[in-house]
Design a protein around this motif. Structure first.
Motif, PDB file in Angstrom:
ATOM      1  N   MET A  47       0.833  -1.191   0.000  1.00 24.01           N
ATOM      2  CA  MET A  47       0.000   0.000   0.000  1.00 24.01           C
ATOM      3  C   MET A  47       0.872   1.247   0.000  1.00 24.01           C
ATOM      4  N   LEU A  58      -4.918   6.812   0.213  1.00 26.48           N
ATOM      5  CA  LEU A  58      -4.370   5.463   0.322  1.00 26.48           C
ATOM      6  C   LEU A  58      -4.535   4.730  -1.000  1.00 26.48           C
ATOM      7  N   ASP A  61      -5.641  -1.636  -0.133  1.00 29.84           N
ATOM      8  CA  ASP A  61      -6.076  -1.761   1.261  1.00 29.84           C
ATOM      9  C   ASP A  61      -6.094  -3.207   1.777  1.00 29.84           C
ATOM     10  N   SER A  67      -8.237  -4.091   8.173  1.00 29.58           N
ATOM     11  CA  SER A  67      -8.577  -2.676   7.999  1.00 29.58           C
ATOM     12  C   SER A  67      -8.260  -1.840   9.232  1.00 29.58           C
ATOM     13  N   ASN A  71      -5.644   1.187   9.262  1.00 27.05           N
ATOM     14  CA  ASN A  71      -6.038   2.539   9.647  1.00 27.05           C
ATOM     15  C   ASN A  71      -5.179   3.044  10.799  1.00 27.05           C
ATOM     16  N   LEU A  85      -9.482   6.523  -1.469  1.00 28.55           N
ATOM     17  CA  LEU A  85      -8.864   5.195  -1.555  1.00 28.55           C
ATOM     18  C   LEU A  85      -8.857   4.773  -3.015  1.00 28.55           C
ATOM     19  N   ASN A  98     -12.109  -2.572   0.986  1.00 32.08           N
ATOM     20  CA  ASN A  98     -12.887  -1.465   0.437  1.00 32.08           C
ATOM     21  C   ASN A  98     -14.137  -1.142   1.248  1.00 32.08           C
ATOM     22  N   PHE A 101     -13.326   0.585   4.588  1.00 32.36           N
ATOM     23  CA  PHE A 101     -12.858   1.963   4.473  1.00 32.36           C
ATOM     24  C   PHE A 101     -13.949   2.884   3.926  1.00 32.36           C
TER      25      PHE A 101
END
Length: 298
Positions: A47, A58, A61, A67, A71, A85, A98, A101
């Motif tokens: 990433m 970002l 992910d 996640s 984060n 993202l 996805n 986020f």
């Protein structure tokens, strides 16, 4: 039938490779510039975090269970929500977070084929093997066909689509001011490429993507590959040249009507396996992929 079995083995191997010890995963943060960081866990795709006055951006992910850890790694670098993202392509080790986020407020961008594959949109994509659709909350809400340019956090970020490379939805990210390139899985350092031809990928497309990227960058460019450590132009060129050499050798054998077994017996990849065989794709697997592609072109 043999081709289908081979592709299934490749897919299962990729899945096994992508998720080692996910419960104990730790996200590493490597500073490239004060506002550009590589976020990394060896079991999924690399990433890139671009931070600054315009918020956190970002690229990719990883898997959904990671996640919160991702984060937290972002917040340790730059406090504040992830504003945008971007997905380099649709594979779950790059886009699996996805939905999480999006729920945190991130706006998701990707190539139109990424959304089409997540949504199983057959009006845009011709599927060879249909995966399960992802939840709608995980789909990109802003898509593009050829590319776009962002002007954020002091960078002109050039995003460009490369056709039928690793998949049919790959995009590369080039940060002009800082001379940083994120390739997604169009390049994996020290590894042969995985060509997902069930998802529109091709060896020739991968080579075209590599050549296009190499014309854009210079010897000082910092490359974030889809997997593996930070790389440079020399690393990317070496991988491109190895695949091109093997492609050309197999093409010659196919024109001479040599069988796949006959080609494999020549051990064409023996000089490259020690350099590029560290991933789950070994030389013979790449030879098979090239062979199938070349035979289908005849």
């Amino acid at each position: 039938m043999k081709n289908s079995i081979f592709l299934l083995i490749i897919a299962l191997s990729f899945r096994a490779m992508a998720q080692p010890n996910i419960e104990n995963a730790s996200i590493s943060t490597i500073k490239i510039k004060n506002h550009i960081h590589l976020l990394q866990w060896e079991g999924a795709g690399n990433m890139m975090l671009l931070s600054g006055k315009d918020g956190n951006i970002l690229v990719d992910d990883q898997f959904a269970p990671l996640s919160e850890k991702i984060n937290a790694a972002v917040q340790a670098v730059s406090k504040g929500p992830i504003r945008f993202l971007f997905n380099t392509h649709y594979h779950g080790d790059h886009s699996g977070g996805n939905e999480n986020f999006a729920k945190m407020g991130a706006v998701i961008f990707a190539h139109e084929n990424v959304r089409a594959r997540m949504a199983l949109d057959s009006t845009k994509i011709r599927f060879r093997q249909k995966p399960k659709p992802t939840p709608e909350a995980a789909w990109p809400v802003i898509t593009y066909k050829e590319g776009m340019t962002l002007h954020l956090n002091g960078e002109d970020v050039i995003i460009f689509h490369v056709d039928n490379a690793h998949t049919d939805g790959d995009v590369l990210f080039y940060l002009l001011q800082s001379n940083v390139l994120h390739t997604g899985d169009c390049f994996m350092k020290g590894r042969f490429p995985f060509i997902d031809n069930n998802s529109g990928g091709s060896v020739d497309g991968w080579l075209n993507a590599a050549s296009r990227a190499l014309t854009l960058i210079d010897e000082e460019t910092v490359i974030i590959p889809g997997h593996g450590d930070l790389a440079n132009k020399k690393d990317y060129r070496a991988a491109r040249d190895a695949v091109m050499t093997l492609r050309d050798a197999v093409r010659k054998e196919v024109k001479a009507n040599t069988s796949l077994d006959g080609i494999l017996a020549k051990n064409l990849a023996k000089d490259y396996d020690t350099t590029f065989g560290s991933g789950f794709i070994k030389g013979d697997a790449l030879i098979r992929t090239i062979y199938i592609e070349q035979v289908n072109k005849k």
